[in-house]
Design a protein around this motif. Structure first.
Motif, PDB file in Angstrom:
ATOM      1  N   ARG A 194       0.827  -1.199   0.000  1.00  0.00           N
ATOM      2  CA  ARG A 194       0.000   0.000   0.000  1.00  0.00           C
ATOM      3  C   ARG A 194       0.864   1.252   0.000  1.00  0.00           C
ATOM      4  N   MET A 195       0.358   2.275  -0.689  1.00  0.00           N
ATOM      5  CA  MET A 195       0.992   3.586  -0.717  1.00  0.00           C
ATOM      6  C   MET A 195      -0.082   4.639  -0.517  1.00  0.00           C
ATOM      7  N   LYS A 196       0.348   5.877  -0.365  1.00  0.00           N
ATOM      8  CA  LYS A 196      -0.580   6.994  -0.200  1.00  0.00           C
ATOM      9  C   LYS A 196      -0.499   7.877  -1.431  1.00  0.00           C
ATOM     10  N   PHE A 197      -1.659   8.285  -1.945  1.00  0.00           N
ATOM     11  CA  PHE A 197      -1.697   9.179  -3.090  1.00  0.00           C
ATOM     12  C   PHE A 197      -1.937  10.600  -2.604  1.00  0.00           C
ATOM     13  N   ASN A 198      -1.065  11.504  -3.030  1.00  0.00           N
ATOM     14  CA  ASN A 198      -1.186  12.916  -2.679  1.00  0.00           C
ATOM     15  C   ASN A 198      -1.818  13.638  -3.859  1.00  0.00           C
ATOM     16  N   PRO A 199      -3.119  13.940  -3.802  1.00  0.00           N
ATOM     17  CA  PRO A 199      -3.803  14.522  -4.966  1.00  0.00           C
ATOM     18  C   PRO A 199      -3.347  15.937  -5.286  1.00  0.00           C
ATOM     19  N   ASP A 200      -2.804  16.656  -4.297  1.00  0.00           N
ATOM     20  CA  ASP A 200      -2.363  18.032  -4.544  1.00  0.00           C
ATOM     21  C   ASP A 200      -1.254  18.067  -5.598  1.00  0.00           C
ATOM     22  N   TYR A 201      -0.403  17.047  -5.570  1.00  0.00           N
ATOM     23  CA  TYR A 201       0.736  17.014  -6.491  1.00  0.00           C
ATOM     24  C   TYR A 201       0.724  15.766  -7.361  1.00  0.00           C
ATOM     25  N   THR A 202      -0.429  15.058  -7.389  1.00  0.00           N
ATOM     26  CA  THR A 202      -0.595  13.810  -8.143  1.00  0.00           C
ATOM     27  C   THR A 202       0.629  12.910  -7.973  1.00  0.00           C
ATOM     28  N   ARG A 203       0.973  12.678  -6.706  1.00  0.00           N
ATOM     29  CA  ARG A 203       2.212  11.974  -6.391  1.00  0.00           C
ATOM     30  C   ARG A 203       1.937  10.828  -5.423  1.00  0.00           C
ATOM     31  N   TYR A 204       2.555   9.673  -5.728  1.00  0.00           N
ATOM     32  CA  TYR A 204       2.491   8.537  -4.813  1.00  0.00           C
ATOM     33  C   TYR A 204       3.604   8.655  -3.788  1.00  0.00           C
ATOM     34  N   GLU A 205       3.266   8.373  -2.532  1.00  0.00           N
ATOM     35  CA  GLU A 205       4.229   8.510  -1.439  1.00  0.00           C
ATOM     36  C   GLU A 205       4.171   7.276  -0.550  1.00  0.00           C
ATOM     37  N   HIS A 206       5.281   7.023   0.128  1.00  0.00           N
ATOM     38  CA  HIS A 206       5.289   5.941   1.099  1.00  0.00           C
ATOM     39  C   HIS A 206       4.350   6.291   2.247  1.00  0.00           C
ATOM     40  N   ILE A 207       3.694   5.303   2.793  1.00  0.00           N
ATOM     41  CA  ILE A 207       2.840   5.546   3.955  1.00  0.00           C
ATOM     42  C   ILE A 207       3.687   5.918   5.157  1.00  0.00           C
ATOM     43  N   ALA A 208       4.843   5.294   5.275  1.00  0.00           N
ATOM     44  CA  ALA A 208       5.766   5.635   6.369  1.00  0.00           C
ATOM     45  C   ALA A 208       7.181   5.500   5.842  1.00  0.00           C
ATOM     46  N   VAL A 209       7.947   6.596   5.932  1.00  0.00           N
ATOM     47  CA  VAL A 209       9.351   6.577   5.522  1.00  0.00           C
ATOM     48  C   VAL A 209      10.194   6.756   6.776  1.00  0.00           C
ATOM     49  N   PRO A 210      11.049   5.790   7.124  1.00  0.00           N
ATOM     50  CA  PRO A 210      11.871   5.925   8.328  1.00  0.00           C
ATOM     51  C   PRO A 210      12.700   7.205   8.303  1.00  0.00           C
ATOM     52  N   GLU A 211      12.859   7.804   9.460  1.00  0.00           N
ATOM     53  CA  GLU A 211      13.651   9.018   9.557  1.00  0.00           C
ATOM     54  C   GLU A 211      15.100   8.753   9.166  1.00  0.00           C
ATOM     55  N   LEU A 212      15.712   9.782   8.643  1.00  0.00           N
ATOM     56  CA  LEU A 212      17.129   9.776   8.257  1.00  0.00           C
ATOM     57  C   LEU A 212      17.427   8.860   7.086  1.00  0.00           C
ATOM     58  N   ILE A 213      16.380   8.340   6.432  1.00  0.00           N
ATOM     59  CA  ILE A 213      16.587   7.520   5.237  1.00  0.00           C
ATOM     60  C   ILE A 213      16.049   8.300   4.041  1.00  0.00           C
ATOM     61  N   GLU A 214      16.887   8.512   3.043  1.00  0.00           N
ATOM     62  CA  GLU A 214      16.470   9.273   1.876  1.00  0.00           C
ATOM     63  C   GLU A 214      15.385   8.529   1.124  1.00  0.00           C
ATOM     64  N   ASP A 215      14.340   9.244   0.765  1.00  0.00           N
ATOM     65  CA  ASP A 215      13.244   8.669  -0.013  1.00  0.00           C
ATOM     66  C   ASP A 215      13.681   8.560  -1.466  1.00  0.00           C
ATOM     67  N   PRO A 216      13.858   7.349  -2.002  1.00  0.00           N
ATOM     68  CA  PRO A 216      14.371   7.204  -3.373  1.00  0.00           C
ATOM     69  C   PRO A 216      13.390   7.645  -4.435  1.00  0.00           C
ATOM     70  N   MET A 217      12.110   7.906  -4.043  1.00  0.00           N
ATOM     71  CA  MET A 217      11.120   8.310  -5.040  1.00  0.00           C
ATOM     72  C   MET A 217      11.324   9.760  -5.472  1.00  0.00           C
ATOM     73  N   ARG A 218      12.013  10.546  -4.645  1.00  0.00           N
ATOM     74  CA  ARG A 218      12.090  11.974  -4.943  1.00  0.00           C
ATOM     75  C   ARG A 218      13.543  12.437  -4.956  1.00  0.00           C
ATOM     76  N   PRO A 219      14.234  12.227  -6.061  1.00  0.00           N
ATOM     77  CA  PRO A 219      15.658  12.607  -6.156  1.00  0.00           C
ATOM     78  C   PRO A 219      15.843  14.069  -6.520  1.00  0.00           C
ATOM     79  N   THR A 220      14.995  14.956  -5.970  1.00  0.00           N
ATOM     80  CA  THR A 220      15.022  16.359  -6.398  1.00  0.00           C
ATOM     81  C   THR A 220      16.310  17.057  -6.005  1.00  0.00           C
ATOM     82  N   GLY A 221      16.956  16.591  -4.959  1.00  0.00           N
ATOM     83  CA  GLY A 221      18.168  17.267  -4.524  1.00  0.00           C
ATOM     84  C   GLY A 221      19.270  17.233  -5.551  1.00  0.00           C
TER      85      GLY A 221
END
Length: 478
Positions: free
Chosen positions: A448-475
């Motif tokens: 399961r994932m969470k859909f963010n309709p504001d940005y039409t983006r799929y996100e993890h339901i829970a991302v552990p702290e201090l771990i980079e989210d690989p879905m968003r390599p914007t940096g």
């Protein structure tokens, strides 16, 4: 030296035949690497065919036994008899260990001769004065020959199944993963039991209209581009501007609506500008399609993959979506036949170009009639029989979307209770990701994932702290 002489390696042909005549194990080492047609010299083709027949019959092939299959008294150049030539080949033999290298060299020169012939025929065809229908028919034949040559050229190793498997295994051990297009979503990797979309495979993504198929694939595309994989997006639904707006929205949290209305601040404009420059610098093409057939899409795929073959990365091909692909097969009267008329050429071109093809699939109307509309194979375009060309099929199932649709037509309290029991009551836009078909593992895995309709983006339901989210390599963009 003539151009034709530059396309032969007579020494390699002589060395290989000599090795086989001295030790027939050399034939077993190269069987599958070459055929007699790969030899440039006619006498070499005859000798290799004769050896193949004898070895296939469990007979020893040697300068002595070969005499029964080939006329040794025949002369070849400067009064040299075939018998004397065969003896000379055996006398200058190489070892069995060197035989595969000579076989590969022979095969490479054979491919080059084939390409030279194709180029020559193409020039002659283009220079002829003929009606356009005849010209296109002639070019189709040349294109088919080119496709055959591309298959041989794209193969990393032409050999037995064991050789090809070991080559793949060694590459995986070296890289510690499967070569292909890396998947950013952990949830998809778990459901498919694959770390990447593998070259040569056809993948399906099934969802109803409005469930966010394009949103998901745009995130997959962005991640693949960050990893250096070439990406071709063939879209029947979305324009280039619409796709770019959505990618910027997903990467930077600038909604597509605000971009469309020009309601963005200077720092947001800078991000959008930087993203557009980055897109221009990566191997990405987005083509808006209209009436193309699957075979025409395959030509676009081949052209794209040839353009980027030097990258060394597996191309990702995304097609949105199967129901819009035109079908030129008049015999494909039912939906299942039309679906296969689309999937079969796309599966073939995936193998031909060693690309990973992701085909979006909009659900048919049958699922909406069920109390529990969780996707099943029957919901595919073309029904359950349409699954066979796919290597794997995953689905999206937006619980909140379906719950709101069911509630809008519910008329009794019992209907609402059933709806809440099936879809839950959470206000979060939860999306279930599952598989209808996988090559490895279980097809019953779900995530399961969470859909963010504001940005039409799929996100993890829970991302552990201090771990980079690989879905968003914007940096890495700024």
């Amino acid at each position: 030296m003539s151009q034709e002489q530059n396309l032969t390696n007579i020494e390699a042909e002589q060395a290989l035949l000599g090795a086989i005549l001295v030790n027939n194990d050399a034939f077993l080492a190269v069987d599958g690497l070459v055929t007699s047609e790969d030899f440039a010299e006619a006498i070499h083709r005859r000798i290799y065919d004769a050896i193949a027949i004898m070895v296939g019959a469990n007979s020893k092939a040697s300068p002595v036994t070969l005499k029964a299959s080939i006329s040794y008294t025949e002369t070849i150049g400067n009064d040299l008899t075939v018998g004397a030539y065969v003896a000379r080949l055996a006398a200058s033999a190489v070892t069995v260990r060197d035989a595969p290298d000579y076989a590969k060299a022979i095969r490479q020169y054979s491919i080059r001769r084939s390409l030279f012939s194709i180029a020559h025929d193409l020039m002659n065809t283009a220079s002829r004065d003929m009606p356009m229908p005849d010209l296109w028919e002639a070019l189709d034949g040349i294109d088919a020959r080119m496709a055959d040559a591309t298959v041989a050229r794209s193969q990393k190793q032409i050999g037995t199944a064991g050789d090809i498997y070991l080559d793949s295994l060694n590459e995986s051990v070296k890289k510690k993963n499967v070569s292909g297009v890396p998947i950013n979503f952990t949830e998809i990797r778990e459901v498919l039991s694959e770390e990447s979309f593998e070259g040569g495979n056809l993948y399906g993504l099934l969802a109803a209209s409005g469930e966010g198929k394009t949103s998901m694939v745009l995130q997959i595309i962005a991640y693949a581009l960050h990893q250096g994989n070439p990406v071709l997006f063939l879209s029947y639904d979305q324009s280039i501007v619409q796709c770019m707006r959505q990618m910027v929205s997903q990467e930077y949290g600038i909604s597509a609506k605000r971009q469309r209305n020009g309601e963005i601040q200077d720092f947001e404009y800078k991000k959008a500008f930087t993203h557009s420059r980055w897109i221009n610098s990566v191997p990405f093409e987005l083509i808006k399609c209209d009436t193309q057939t699957a075979n025409q899409l395959a030509q676009l795929v081949k052209r794209f993959c040839r353009k980027h073959e030097r990258s060394g990365k597996t191309p990702l091909i995304v097609i949105d979506h199967i129901m819009r692909i035109a079908v030129d097969d008049k015999s494909a009267r039912d939906e299942g036949a039309r679906a296969r008329a689309s999937t079969t050429p796309l599966k073939a071109v995936a193998g031909l170009t060693n690309s990973a093809v992701l085909l979006l699939n909009q659900r048919n109307g049958g699922g909406s009639m069920r109390d529990n509309p969780r996707p099943i194979k029957r919901d595919l375009y073309g029904g359950e029989a349409a699954q066979y060309d796919y290597d794997a099929i995953m689905y999206l199932y937006r619980l909140k979307k379906w719950r709101e649709e069911k509630r809008s037509v519910a008329s009794r309290d019992s209907d609402h209770k059933m709806i809440d029991r099936v879809f839950g009551t959470s206000d979060e836009d939860i999306t279930e990701i599952g598989a209808l078909k996988v090559r490895f593992g279980s097809s019953y895995e779900k995530s399961r994932m969470k859909f963010n309709p504001d940005y039409t983006r799929y996100e993890h339901i829970a991302v552990p702290e201090l771990i980079e989210d690989p879905m968003r390599p914007t940096g890495r963009l700024l």
